[in-house]
Scaffold this motif. Structure first.
Motif, PDB file in Angstrom:
ATOM      1  N   ARG A 197     -51.426 -35.766 -88.206  1.00 20.88           N
ATOM      2  CA  ARG A 197     -50.341 -36.586 -88.759  1.00 20.88           C
ATOM      3  C   ARG A 197     -49.180 -36.724 -87.807  1.00 20.88           C
ATOM      4  N   SER A 198     -48.826 -35.621 -87.144  1.00 15.57           N
ATOM      5  CA  SER A 198     -47.681 -35.742 -86.254  1.00 15.57           C
ATOM      6  C   SER A 198     -48.044 -36.594 -85.037  1.00 15.57           C
ATOM      7  N   LEU A 199     -49.284 -36.529 -84.593  1.00 11.11           N
ATOM      8  CA  LEU A 199     -49.681 -37.367 -83.458  1.00 11.11           C
ATOM      9  C   LEU A 199     -49.734 -38.834 -83.849  1.00 11.11           C
ATOM     10  N   ARG A 200     -50.040 -39.053 -85.086  1.00  3.56           N
ATOM     11  CA  ARG A 200     -50.143 -40.408 -85.621  1.00  3.56           C
ATOM     12  C   ARG A 200     -48.803 -41.150 -85.512  1.00  3.56           C
ATOM     13  N   VAL A 201     -47.710 -40.416 -85.653  1.00  5.20           N
ATOM     14  CA  VAL A 201     -46.406 -41.070 -85.665  1.00  5.20           C
ATOM     15  C   VAL A 201     -45.752 -41.147 -84.280  1.00  5.20           C
ATOM     16  N   VAL A 203     -37.173 -37.868 -81.593  1.00  6.71           N
ATOM     17  CA  VAL A 203     -37.939 -36.750 -81.040  1.00  6.71           C
ATOM     18  C   VAL A 203     -38.671 -36.094 -82.209  1.00  6.71           C
ATOM     19  N   ILE A 204     -39.978 -36.203 -82.196  1.00  2.17           N
ATOM     20  CA  ILE A 204     -40.786 -35.766 -83.336  1.00  2.17           C
ATOM     21  C   ILE A 204     -41.399 -34.402 -83.039  1.00  2.17           C
ATOM     22  N   ASP A 205     -41.301 -33.537 -83.994  1.00  3.11           N
ATOM     23  CA  ASP A 205     -41.828 -32.187 -83.799  1.00  3.11           C
ATOM     24  C   ASP A 205     -43.359 -32.215 -83.862  1.00  3.11           C
ATOM     25  N   THR A 206     -43.977 -31.625 -82.848  1.00  2.00           N
ATOM     26  CA  THR A 206     -45.443 -31.587 -82.841  1.00  2.00           C
ATOM     27  C   THR A 206     -45.920 -30.146 -82.710  1.00  2.00           C
ATOM     28  N   PRO A 207     -46.672 -29.675 -83.667  1.00  2.00           N
ATOM     29  CA  PRO A 207     -47.220 -28.329 -83.517  1.00  2.00           C
ATOM     30  C   PRO A 207     -48.309 -28.385 -82.449  1.00  2.00           C
ATOM     31  N   GLY A 208     -48.097 -27.682 -81.356  1.00  2.00           N
ATOM     32  CA  GLY A 208     -49.008 -27.854 -80.229  1.00  2.00           C
ATOM     33  C   GLY A 208     -50.110 -26.827 -80.143  1.00  2.00           C
ATOM     34  N   HIS A 209     -49.903 -25.702 -80.829  1.00  2.00           N
ATOM     35  CA  HIS A 209     -50.791 -24.580 -80.568  1.00  2.00           C
ATOM     36  C   HIS A 209     -52.077 -24.615 -81.367  1.00  2.00           C
ATOM     37  N   VAL A 210     -52.135 -25.509 -82.330  1.00  2.00           N
ATOM     38  CA  VAL A 210     -53.359 -25.572 -83.119  1.00  2.00           C
ATOM     39  C   VAL A 210     -54.091 -26.861 -82.801  1.00  2.00           C
ATOM     40  N   ASP A 211     -55.388 -26.809 -82.894  1.00  2.00           N
ATOM     41  CA  ASP A 211     -56.143 -28.013 -82.564  1.00  2.00           C
ATOM     42  C   ASP A 211     -56.207 -28.961 -83.752  1.00  2.00           C
ATOM     43  N   PHE A 212     -57.297 -29.628 -83.939  1.00  2.00           N
ATOM     44  CA  PHE A 212     -57.294 -30.770 -84.849  1.00  2.00           C
ATOM     45  C   PHE A 212     -57.152 -30.427 -86.315  1.00  2.00           C
ATOM     46  N   THR A 213     -55.968 -30.025 -86.705  1.00  2.00           N
ATOM     47  CA  THR A 213     -55.727 -29.847 -88.123  1.00  2.00           C
ATOM     48  C   THR A 213     -55.097 -31.131 -88.618  1.00  2.00           C
ATOM     49  N   ILE A 214     -55.063 -31.266 -89.923  1.00  2.00           N
ATOM     50  CA  ILE A 214     -54.500 -32.482 -90.503  1.00  2.00           C
ATOM     51  C   ILE A 214     -53.019 -32.610 -90.145  1.00  2.00           C
ATOM     52  N   GLN A 252     -55.417 -33.402 -77.545  1.00  2.00           N
ATOM     53  CA  GLN A 252     -54.881 -34.073 -78.730  1.00  2.00           C
ATOM     54  C   GLN A 252     -54.267 -35.421 -78.358  1.00  2.00           C
ATOM     55  N   LEU A 253     -53.509 -35.432 -77.275  1.00  2.00           N
ATOM     56  CA  LEU A 253     -52.873 -36.685 -76.854  1.00  2.00           C
ATOM     57  C   LEU A 253     -53.920 -37.720 -76.477  1.00  2.00           C
ATOM     58  N   LYS A 254     -54.962 -37.260 -75.806  1.00  2.00           N
ATOM     59  CA  LYS A 254     -56.015 -38.195 -75.405  1.00  2.00           C
ATOM     60  C   LYS A 254     -56.711 -38.770 -76.625  1.00  2.00           C
ATOM     61  N   ALA A 293     -54.012 -47.651 -96.614  1.00  2.00           N
ATOM     62  CA  ALA A 293     -53.898 -46.221 -96.309  1.00  2.00           C
ATOM     63  C   ALA A 293     -53.780 -46.070 -94.795  1.00  2.00           C
ATOM     64  N   MET A 294     -52.773 -45.334 -94.350  1.00  2.00           N
ATOM     65  CA  MET A 294     -52.567 -45.143 -92.923  1.00  2.00           C
ATOM     66  C   MET A 294     -53.401 -44.012 -92.365  1.00  2.00           C
ATOM     67  N   SER A 295     -53.404 -42.942 -93.115  1.00  2.00           N
ATOM     68  CA  SER A 295     -53.901 -41.720 -92.518  1.00  2.00           C
ATOM     69  C   SER A 295     -55.412 -41.682 -92.492  1.00  2.00           C
ATOM     70  N   SER A 296     -55.932 -41.529 -91.320  1.00  2.00           N
ATOM     71  CA  SER A 296     -57.367 -41.362 -91.218  1.00  2.00           C
ATOM     72  C   SER A 296     -57.655 -40.702 -89.893  1.00  2.00           C
ATOM     73  N   MET A 297     -58.480 -39.713 -89.919  1.00  2.00           N
ATOM     74  CA  MET A 297     -58.850 -39.034 -88.680  1.00  2.00           C
ATOM     75  C   MET A 297     -59.607 -39.989 -87.772  1.00  2.00           C
ATOM     76  N   PHE A 298     -60.118 -41.048 -88.330  1.00  2.00           N
ATOM     77  CA  PHE A 298     -61.054 -41.877 -87.554  1.00  2.00           C
ATOM     78  C   PHE A 298     -60.431 -43.133 -86.989  1.00  2.00           C
ATOM     79  N   VAL A 299     -59.182 -43.356 -87.329  1.00  2.00           N
ATOM     80  CA  VAL A 299     -58.549 -44.549 -86.782  1.00  2.00           C
ATOM     81  C   VAL A 299     -57.612 -44.133 -85.658  1.00  2.00           C
ATOM     82  N   PRO A 300     -58.002 -44.409 -84.450  1.00  2.00           N
ATOM     83  CA  PRO A 300     -57.129 -44.024 -83.339  1.00  2.00           C
ATOM     84  C   PRO A 300     -55.943 -44.966 -83.229  1.00  2.00           C
ATOM     85  N   ASN A 301     -55.143 -44.719 -82.266  1.00  2.00           N
ATOM     86  CA  ASN A 301     -53.850 -45.370 -82.139  1.00  2.00           C
ATOM     87  C   ASN A 301     -53.773 -46.095 -80.794  1.00  2.00           C
ATOM     88  N   PRO A 302     -54.678 -47.006 -80.516  1.00  2.00           N
ATOM     89  CA  PRO A 302     -54.735 -47.510 -79.150  1.00  2.00           C
ATOM     90  C   PRO A 302     -53.539 -48.355 -78.779  1.00  2.00           C
TER      91      PRO A 302
END
Ligand code: GDP
Length: 408
Positions: free
Chosen positions: A95-99, A80-91, A123-125, A394-403
């Protein structure tokens, strides 16, 4: 003990503030670990629950503080991964959505879809995270899960289908009608741990048939086998689950569960939904950028024999030093391994390796692909990628989605 990767789930709980995310997280830990004693304190809605002793207090602390907590549900391992939900697209959100591989979208049965629900859903979409919905607080005055289902459709454009109907609502909430098994499920005992299965109450049979038909019509879109069997009235539970799973993983269907975290109703059934319908790590396509090849995208393989690729997604200052939470995407991660931090361009040795369970921190020797573990004493920044076998990804990139992989 070896972990079966197909029986692993990495999930987040996404919610509007105050919809009961914290309470639900605690209950998930409770049911998964059979922790006892719950006592009431008065919360905002006139109710609230805090686990009742030091150990449980600590549990609560861990729920809130840990970037990822591992629990067992039936024979599945759920991070169960903690996801900060109240803020929009911050890094940090990125990152938490990435995992995550999947999410529970929690809504309040009275408030329904609110502005923050729209934010977390967006964010999920964006990261293509398949989700199930849980309509919480069905014990509250004015609870209307069917209305929330309509809002999921109209305001979020989600193809939302009831998996259950409530048996009683507000202070009369007793259980749910399971539209797959067509049985009534009652959560009994003080902490709702005793499940009683019974016939559907007579006054709900017609509604149950109607909503089941709607669900099966939708699920049939994802499975010819189900479509054919359904025409002949020969559908099985397995066929229905498989079809719903496919629709959910393809983000074309959102199964809706309901209950009350506070009243201990509906959580076990929702957890069954997590393991049935959300993806395992091998079903999610993850892409890294190859820094040696002009950032060419590479699809990773969730295979323990491949060279290691892991993302450090959260740093935490713990009692015993700096902890780095990592998601292993490819290969494994063992104590003593030499890994390369591709941002810092530095090699380091994996020292102490741990996993956060609900109440304890457990020392482990190895992490498997798909899993989330924490490393001690690694000098790095959040978002760094660690590679083995000479890789420079490198894993982290705002531009690589997680299809999610095309399952057709
Ligand atoms: P969060 O902000 O989403 O983490 O929400 P919390 O879990 O802190 O819950 C917010 C308030 O709603 C608290 O007062 C909880 O006791 C209450 N709450 C949570 N779940 C339920 C529920 O199922 N029914 C009712 N009536 N209240 C709930």
């Amino acid at each position: 003990m070896a972990i079966d990767i197909s029986k692993m789930r990495n999930i987040g709980i996404s919610a509007h503030i105050d919809s009961g995310k914290t309470t639900l997280s605690e209950r998930i830990l409770f049911y998964c670990n059979k922790i006892h004693a719950i006592h009431e304190v008065r919360g905002k809605d006139g109710v609230g629950a805090v686990m009742d002793n030091m150990e449980l207090e600590r549990e609560r602390g861990i729920t809130i503080q840990s970037a990822s907590t591992q629990v067992q549900w039936k024979d599945y391992t759920v991070n169960v991964i903690d996801t900060p939900g109240h803020v929009d697209f911050t890094i940090e959100v990125e990152r938490s959505l990435r995992v995550l591989d999947g999410a529970i979208l929690v809504l309040c049965s009275v408030g329904g879809v609110q502005s923050q629900s729209i934010t977390v859903d967006r964010q999920l979409k964006r990261y293509h995270v398949p989700r199930i919905a849980f309509v919480n607080k069905c014990d509250r005055t004015g609870a209307n899960p069917l209305k929330v289902r309509m809002q999921l459709r109209e305001k979020l454009g989600l193809n939302a289908y009831m998996m259950q109907l409530p048996i009683g609502l507000e202070d009369k909430l007793e259980g749910v009608v399971d539209l797959v098994t067509m049985k009534a499920v009652y959560y009994e005992g003080e902490s709702g741990t005793e499940i009683r299965i019974a016939e559907i109450p007579a006054h709900l049979v017609a509604d149950a048939k109607k909503y089941r038909e709607e669900l099966l019509d939708a699920a049939s879109m994802f499975s010819d086998e189900l479509a054919e069997a359904y025409l002949e009235g020969a559908e099985t539970e397995e066929m229905i689950h498989a079809a719903i799973r496919k629709g959910t993983l393809g983000e074309q269907l959102v199964p809706v569960f309901l209950g009350s975290a506070y009243k201990n109703k509906g959580i076990q059934s929702m957890l069954d939904g997590v393991i049935r319908y959300l993806p395992d790590p091998t079903e999610v396509k993850n892409v890294a950028l190859d820094l040696d090849k002009n950032e060419e995208p590479v699809v990773l393989s969730c295979n323990e024999n491949a060279p290691t690729v892991a993302l450090g997604f959260k740093l935490e200052d713990g009692k015993y030093g700096q902890l780095t939470y990592v998601r292993i995407y490819q290969g494994s991660l063992k104590k003593g391994d030499e890994l390369y931090n591709t941002r810092a361009r530095k090699k380091f040795k994996v020292g102490r390796l741990v996993r956060m369970n609900s109440a304890t921190m457990e020392d482990i020797n190895e992490g498997v692909p798909g899993d989330i573990v924490a490393l001690f004493g690694v000098e790095c920044a959040s978002g760094d990628t660690f590679c083995g076998g000479g890789l420079n990804y490198a894993m982290s990139s705002m531009f690589v989605p997680n299809p999610v992989i095309d399952l057709s």
